[in-house]
Write an enzyme that holds these catalytic residues in place. Structure first.
Site, mmCIF file in Angstrom:
data_model
loop_
_atom_site.group_PDB
_atom_site.id
_atom_site.type_symbol
_atom_site.label_atom_id
_atom_site.label_comp_id
_atom_site.label_asym_id
_atom_site.label_seq_id
_atom_site.Cartn_x
_atom_site.Cartn_y
_atom_site.Cartn_z
ATOM 1 C CG HIS A 252 -0.253 -0.050 2.530
ATOM 2 N ND1 HIS A 252 0.190 -1.228 3.095
ATOM 3 C CD2 HIS A 252 0.088 0.925 3.412
ATOM 4 C CE1 HIS A 252 0.758 -0.979 4.256
ATOM 5 N NE2 HIS A 252 0.719 0.332 4.472
ATOM 6 C CG HIS B 234 0.895 5.544 4.115
ATOM 7 N ND1 HIS B 234 0.034 5.411 5.183
ATOM 8 C CD2 HIS B 234 1.731 4.472 4.169
ATOM 9 C CE1 HIS B 234 0.349 4.308 5.852
ATOM 10 N NE2 HIS B 234 1.367 3.719 5.267
HETATM 11 P P1 5GP Z 1 1.846 0.796 7.455
HETATM 12 O O1 5GP Z 1 1.740 -0.705 7.348
HETATM 13 O O2 5GP Z 1 2.393 1.421 6.194
HETATM 14 O O3 5GP Z 1 2.619 1.262 8.661
HETATM 15 O O4 5GP Z 1 0.404 1.407 7.638
HETATM 16 C C1 5GP Z 1 -0.790 0.682 7.651
HETATM 17 C C2 5GP Z 1 -1.906 1.700 7.670
HETATM 18 O O5 5GP Z 1 -3.126 1.016 7.565
HETATM 19 C C3 5GP Z 1 -1.982 2.549 8.969
HETATM 20 O O6 5GP Z 1 -1.901 3.924 8.639
HETATM 21 C C4 5GP Z 1 -3.332 2.180 9.571
HETATM 22 O O7 5GP Z 1 -3.987 3.282 10.155
HETATM 23 C C5 5GP Z 1 -4.097 1.651 8.367
HETATM 24 N N1 5GP Z 1 -5.084 0.636 8.714
HETATM 25 C C6 5GP Z 1 -4.877 -0.455 9.490
HETATM 26 N N2 5GP Z 1 -6.013 -1.173 9.583
HETATM 27 C C7 5GP Z 1 -6.949 -0.516 8.850
HETATM 28 C C8 5GP Z 1 -8.320 -0.771 8.572
HETATM 29 O O8 5GP Z 1 -8.925 -1.752 9.008
HETATM 30 N N3 5GP Z 1 -8.975 0.121 7.788
HETATM 31 C C9 5GP Z 1 -8.338 1.235 7.272
HETATM 32 N N4 5GP Z 1 -9.086 2.050 6.515
HETATM 33 N N5 5GP Z 1 -7.041 1.512 7.516
HETATM 34 C C10 5GP Z 1 -6.357 0.644 8.294
#
Ligand code: 5GP
Ligand code: ZN
Length: 140
Positions: free
Chosen positions: A102, A104
């Site tokens: 993903h 951001h």
């Molecule tokens: P990373 O893995 O790059 O650190 O970030 C994962 C992102 O996914 C985080 O910013 C977190 O807030 C978001 N996230 C985690 N679980 C969910 C979810 O169930 N729904 C949504 N919309 N975002 C999520």
């Protein structure tokens, strides 16, 4: 059990858990981050389960990247931030918490510190309202 069976983003792709969607096509899904670093924080993911940049198929990488640009343009139009941070994490050591590729998109304002992502749950109504503005800009 396959890796994707328990993956939270695969569950979002399959509609097993809700998300506030911005855009969807055959290869990608864009939706509001539920614990945003700033208002308008949007995630663009590949629909195919793949953990990170090192492993994603080139076609999915290209599809996500093109959508990142389109959604960023829509955020610019809708919310007029001073800047936008586009970031992507690979591995727990880099801060990745969801092991499904993903990107951001984090709107930024002059003089305002960007918060940590994945920390504070956003108000659902505020997320819906921001999403409606971004969707409208995307469609126009
Ligand atoms: P990373 O893995 O790059 O650190 O970030 C994962 C992102 O996914 C985080 O910013 C977190 O807030 C978001 N996230 C985690 N679980 C969910 C979810 O169930 N729904 C949504 N919309 N975002 C999520
Ligand atoms: Zn997944």
């Amino acid at each position: 059990m396959s890796e994707s069976a328990n993956c939270i983003f695969c569950k979002i792709v399959r509609g097993e858990i809700p998300s506030i969607k911005i855009h969807e096509d055959a290869q990608t899904l864009s939706f509001m981050d539920v614990r945003p670093a700033s208002p308008g924080h949007t995630l663009v993911i590949s629909k195919a389960h793949t953990p990170n940049l090192l492993e994603i198929a080139e076609a999915d990488l290209l599809a996500v990247t093109v959508v990142v640009q389109r959604v960023a343009q829509a955020i610019q139009k809708a919310l007029a931030p001073d800047g936008m941070r586009v970031s992507q994490f690979n591995g727990a050591a880099a801060g990745q918490t969801v092991f499904h590729y993903h990107v951001h998109i984090i709107p930024t304002q002059e003089g305002q510190r960007i918060g940590a992502h994945g920390r504070d749950q956003a108000d659902a109504q505020q997320l819906e309202s921001l999403a409606a503005q971004i969707r409208a800009a995307l469609g126009s």
